[in-house]
Motif scaffolding. Structure first.
Motif, PDB file in Angstrom:
ATOM      1  N   TRP A  38       0.837  -1.208   0.000  1.00 24.16           N
ATOM      2  CA  TRP A  38       0.000   0.000   0.000  1.00 24.16           C
ATOM      3  C   TRP A  38       0.868   1.252   0.000  1.00 24.16           C
ATOM      4  CZ3 TRP A  38      -4.966   0.989  -0.836  1.00 24.16           C
ATOM      5  CH2 TRP A  38      -5.882  -0.048  -0.727  1.00 24.16           C
ATOM      6  N   GLN A  63     -11.009   4.963   1.250  1.00 27.19           N
ATOM      7  CA  GLN A  63     -11.470   5.174  -0.117  1.00 27.19           C
ATOM      8  C   GLN A  63     -11.637   3.862  -0.871  1.00 27.19           C
ATOM      9  OE1 GLN A  63      -9.222   8.512  -2.177  1.00 27.19           O
ATOM     10  NE2 GLN A  63      -7.881   8.127  -0.435  1.00 27.19           N
ATOM     11  N   PHE A  64     -10.934   2.808  -0.407  1.00 21.80           N
ATOM     12  CA  PHE A  64     -10.896   1.545  -1.133  1.00 21.80           C
ATOM     13  C   PHE A  64     -11.599   0.411  -0.393  1.00 21.80           C
ATOM     14  CE2 PHE A  64      -7.124   4.064  -2.040  1.00 21.80           C
ATOM     15  CZ  PHE A  64      -7.217   4.199  -3.417  1.00 21.80           C
ATOM     16  N   HIS A 103      -7.493   2.526 -13.134  1.00 19.88           N
ATOM     17  CA  HIS A 103      -7.717   2.330 -11.703  1.00 19.88           C
ATOM     18  C   HIS A 103      -7.173   0.973 -11.261  1.00 19.88           C
ATOM     19  CE1 HIS A 103     -10.083   3.261  -7.987  1.00 19.88           C
ATOM     20  NE2 HIS A 103      -9.957   1.943  -7.839  1.00 19.88           N
ATOM     21  N   CYS A 107      -4.040  -1.083  -8.455  1.00 21.51           N
ATOM     22  CA  CYS A 107      -4.590  -1.881  -7.357  1.00 21.51           C
ATOM     23  C   CYS A 107      -3.907  -3.235  -7.188  1.00 21.51           C
ATOM     24  CB  CYS A 107      -6.087  -2.124  -7.571  1.00 21.51           C
ATOM     25  SG  CYS A 107      -7.090  -0.625  -7.475  1.00 21.51           S
ATOM     26  N   GLN A 110      -3.463  -5.299  -3.683  1.00 21.90           N
ATOM     27  CA  GLN A 110      -4.156  -4.678  -2.563  1.00 21.90           C
ATOM     28  C   GLN A 110      -5.150  -5.606  -1.879  1.00 21.90           C
ATOM     29  OE1 GLN A 110      -5.792  -0.901  -3.746  1.00 21.90           O
ATOM     30  NE2 GLN A 110      -3.803  -0.037  -4.270  1.00 21.90           N
ATOM     31  N   ALA A 196     -14.925   2.380  -4.864  1.00 23.71           N
ATOM     32  CA  ALA A 196     -14.311   2.016  -3.591  1.00 23.71           C
ATOM     33  C   ALA A 196     -14.052   0.519  -3.473  1.00 23.71           C
ATOM     34  CB  ALA A 196     -15.184   2.481  -2.425  1.00 23.71           C
ATOM     35  N   TYR A 199     -10.697  -2.290  -5.979  1.00 22.51           N
ATOM     36  CA  TYR A 199      -9.403  -2.859  -5.605  1.00 22.51           C
ATOM     37  C   TYR A 199      -9.454  -4.379  -5.522  1.00 22.51           C
ATOM     38  CZ  TYR A 199     -10.977  -3.803  -0.817  1.00 22.51           C
ATOM     39  OH  TYR A 199     -11.638  -4.306   0.282  1.00 22.51           O
TER      40      TYR A 199
END
Length: 205
Positions: A38, A63-64, A103, A107, A110, A196, A199
């Motif tokens: 992260w 946010q994720f 996006h 990710c 994650q 959100a 990920y």
């Protein structure tokens, strides 16, 4: 800004939100390796004197993460604005396929430490598909997960993936990723996703 020992900086502001890597990883419900992953992401709050800023990092991770994620219970001290952003972030948003691809590119890794069944459920939610499991799936299936356009598909073409024999949890994530990236092939077109939660569709490595 230079921080003094004793829990306050030179302006008198409390620094009690600062944690070691191990402390924050435990607080955030992840391994230290996942935390390092992260930290490599653009926008993740920088360390302060080698310490993790708990409040800033909680807000970033929020946010994720889905608001129902049990790991969110540790994220305290957020401002009203941040809470509003989280609520908005859990609503479907029209994004172009190009935007979704960009996006997802950020990710990677994650969701590698997530429970696989939880990840499968969030993957389906992220792209607006219905996830069902077991022999009671209509029409009949012999087990495993199935992805469909609605809760009770009546026609074969309403079933996105799984068919009669179902999918395992990893297959669900793969199929959700493939669905959202390739179901619409023209770049200008958009698809409703929950940013959100995207990920969970990121590749693990």
């Amino acid at each position: 800004m230079t921080h003094c020992p004793g829990g306050h900086d030179r302006t008198g502001v409390s620094t009690m939100s600062f944690m070691s890597v191990s402390q924050y990883a435990k607080h955030a419900g992840m391994s230290r390796q996942a935390l390092y992953t992260w930290e490599a992401k653009q926008g993740f709050p920088a360390r302060v004197d080698g310490k993790i800023d708990q409040l800033a990092c909680d807000a970033y991770l929020g946010q994720f993460r889905d608001s129902h994620d049990p790991r969110m219970k540790n994220a305290t001290g957020k401002t009203t604005a941040t809470k509003s952003q989280l609520k908005a972030g859990n609503e479907p948003v029209e994004m172009s396929i190009a935007e979704i691809k960009r996006h997802l590119a950020g990710c990677t890794g994650q969701a590698a430490d997530m429970d696989e069944d939880e990840r499968a459920a969030l993957a389906a939610k992220a792209v607006g598909l219905c996830l069902s499991e077991g022999p009671d799936n209509p029409p009949m299936t012999f087990g495993g997960y199935r992805l469909a356009m609605n809760d009770c598909p009546k026609w074969e073409h309403e079933i996105v993936a799984g068919g009669a024999f179902g999918l395992d949890a990893d297959d669900v994530v793969f199929e959700c990723r493939e669905h959202v990236l390739y179901v619409v092939e023209d770049e200008p077109d958009t698809y409703p996703v929950i940013p959100a939660l995207l990920y969970v569709l990121g590749k693990d490595e």
